[in-house]
Scaffold this active site. Structure first.
Site, PDB file in Angstrom:
ATOM      1  N   SER A 261       0.862  -1.186   0.000  1.00 43.12           N
ATOM      2  CA  SER A 261       0.000   0.000   0.000  1.00 43.12           C
ATOM      3  C   SER A 261       0.896   1.234   0.000  1.00 43.12           C
ATOM      4  O   SER A 261       2.099   1.132   0.289  1.00 43.12           O
ATOM      5  CB  SER A 261      -0.896   0.008   1.249  1.00 43.12           C
ATOM      6  OG  SER A 261      -0.081   0.190   2.404  1.00 43.12           O
TER       7      SER A 261
ATOM      8  N   ASP B 203      -0.695  -1.650  -4.173  1.00 43.67           N
ATOM      9  CA  ASP B 203      -2.076  -1.880  -3.750  1.00 43.67           C
ATOM     10  C   ASP B 203      -2.805  -0.537  -3.620  1.00 43.67           C
ATOM     11  O   ASP B 203      -2.310   0.365  -2.941  1.00 43.67           O
ATOM     12  CB  ASP B 203      -2.022  -2.614  -2.392  1.00 43.67           C
ATOM     13  CG  ASP B 203      -3.366  -3.142  -1.945  1.00 43.67           C
ATOM     14  OD1 ASP B 203      -4.231  -3.389  -2.806  1.00 43.67           O
ATOM     15  OD2 ASP B 203      -3.541  -3.321  -0.724  1.00 43.67           O
TER      16      ASP B 203
ATOM     17  N   GLY C 202     -10.350  -4.913   6.421  1.00 45.78           N
ATOM     18  CA  GLY C 202     -10.329  -5.017   7.887  1.00 45.78           C
ATOM     19  C   GLY C 202     -11.298  -6.104   8.361  1.00 45.78           C
ATOM     20  O   GLY C 202     -11.806  -6.893   7.574  1.00 45.78           O
TER      21      GLY C 202
ATOM     22  N   ASN D  98      -4.586  -8.915   4.181  1.00 43.56           N
ATOM     23  CA  ASN D  98      -3.665  -8.019   4.870  1.00 43.56           C
ATOM     24  C   ASN D  98      -3.874  -8.111   6.390  1.00 43.56           C
ATOM     25  O   ASN D  98      -3.011  -8.578   7.133  1.00 43.56           O
ATOM     26  CB  ASN D  98      -3.871  -6.579   4.366  1.00 43.56           C
ATOM     27  CG  ASN D  98      -2.894  -5.597   4.957  1.00 43.56           C
ATOM     28  OD1 ASN D  98      -1.935  -5.978   5.615  1.00 43.56           O
ATOM     29  ND2 ASN D  98      -3.114  -4.320   4.731  1.00 43.56           N
TER      30      ASN D  98
HETATM   31  P1  13P Z   1      -7.896  -7.149   4.489  1.00 37.83           P
HETATM   32  O1  13P Z   1      -7.006  -6.254   5.270  1.00 37.83           O
HETATM   33  O2  13P Z   1      -9.313  -7.045   4.896  1.00 37.83           O
HETATM   34  O3  13P Z   1      -7.400  -8.543   4.456  1.00 37.83           O
HETATM   35  O4  13P Z   1      -7.878  -6.599   2.986  1.00 37.83           O
HETATM   36  C1  13P Z   1      -6.693  -6.625   2.246  1.00 37.83           C
HETATM   37  C2  13P Z   1      -6.844  -5.941   0.936  1.00 37.83           C
HETATM   38  O5  13P Z   1      -7.873  -5.974   0.314  1.00 37.83           O
HETATM   39  C3  13P Z   1      -5.690  -5.231   0.400  1.00 37.83           C
HETATM   40  O6  13P Z   1      -6.014  -4.466  -0.707  1.00 37.83           O
END
Ligand code: 13P
Length: 287
Positions: free
Chosen positions: A49, A84, A178, A231
């Site tokens: 990110s 990302d 999240g 993530n």
């Molecule tokens: P999460 O943090 O919900 O697993 O999402 C990750 C994501 O979509 C990264 O772009």
């Protein structure tokens, strides 16, 4: 082996499995994910990110670290280094820094502006052999300051963006970054089915992989999802394992405070989580 994500995702889509994108935050994260992919003979995507890129001293540092680690660890499975939720400016920075894949998140622009910017970035990425992901319909929740409302994408707009030559498409289907709230209604398979019908063989991307029940993941893969982003779940298991080590007083025993020891349980926890996801997504032995 660093490569764009195009071929690995086309193969995944045709073979009805998904490649995991696991976001990285530092050296431990990167090493844990690369080693697990190699051990399981699985393709993998390292997500970065903008916030994580900044934390790691910028995209150039990230690209240099990943390229050197890939070589030093003797990684032979396909690995894509992917931006990302990139802004227009970040996409150019990553192209220059040596990333092999970018995501342009133009979902918050009016569709005409999203189309114009995506078109330009598709050309810029493809000229240098990078793959590019675009997004239609914002993913809900918050990731590193990028906030989305969590709307379902319009299949006609998905088709419009897919036709610009992007390599894979993120479409909102009720997914959220999240941890999912207790009253979350689940993925909208009605939307996913409609999008899958309009975009042909385009590999679809499911963001917000943390906490989606296994049966919904399997169903999404059967409907064209070939890339799943995870993530938060790695962050949660890392934090839990590190807390366990400290609460057990292990940092106070002998040289337990050595960062290589202190970070080891978290490192192992990420490896176990990535393994679990690769098995669920079906990418094991698909390198
Ligand atoms: P999460 O943090 O919900 O697993 O999402 C990750 C994501 O979509 C990264 O772009």
């Amino acid at each position: 082996m660093l490569t764009s994500a195009t071929e690995m995702l086309q193969k995944a889509r045709a073979g009805k499995y998904a490649v995991g994108q696991f976001n990285i935050n530092n050296l431990e994260w990167t090493k844990a994910i690369l080693l697990t992919a190699q051990e399981l003979n699985s393709p993998v995507i390292l997500g970065v990110s903008e916030g994580a890129g900044k934390y790691m001293c910028g995209f150039e540092t990230v690209a240099a670290m990943v390229a050197a680690m890939d070589k030093s660890l003797g990684i032979t499975v396909p690995v894509a280094l992917h931006l990302d939720h990139g802004s227009y400016e970040a996409c150019y920075k990553c192209i220059k820094a040596g990333f092999t894949s970018i995501m342009f998140d133009g979902s918050h622009f009016p569709i005409d502006e999203n189309v114009a910017k995506t078109t330009e970035l598709v050309n810029a990425a493809h000229n240098l052999g990078l793959s590019i992901e675009a997004e239609v319909g914002a993913i809900g929740g918050e990731e590193d300051g990028v906030i989305g409302k969590g709307e379902c994408a319009d299949p006609a707009e998905c088709k419009q963006i897919a036709d610009l030559g992007v390599d894979f498409l993120a479409a909102g289907i009720g997914n959220i970054h999240g941890v999912y709230p207790a009253n979350w209604e689940g993925l909208s398979f009605e939307t996913l089915e409609a999008i899958n019908k309009t975009v042909g063989e385009m590999p679809l991307v499911l963001h917000g992989g943390t906490g989606i029940p296994d049966d919904q993941i399997t169903k999404a893969i059967s409907l064209g999802v070939a890339k799943i982003n995870v993530n938060t779940e790695c962050q949660l298991v890392f934090a839990e394992a590190t807390r366990g080590y400290v609460e057990a007083g292990k940092d106070k025993q002998g040289k337990g405070f050595d960062p290589r020891k202190l970070l080891a349980p978290g490192f192992e926890a990420i490896k176990a989580k990535v393994k679990e996801k690769m098995e669920l997504f079906g990418s094991v032995n698909k390198a």
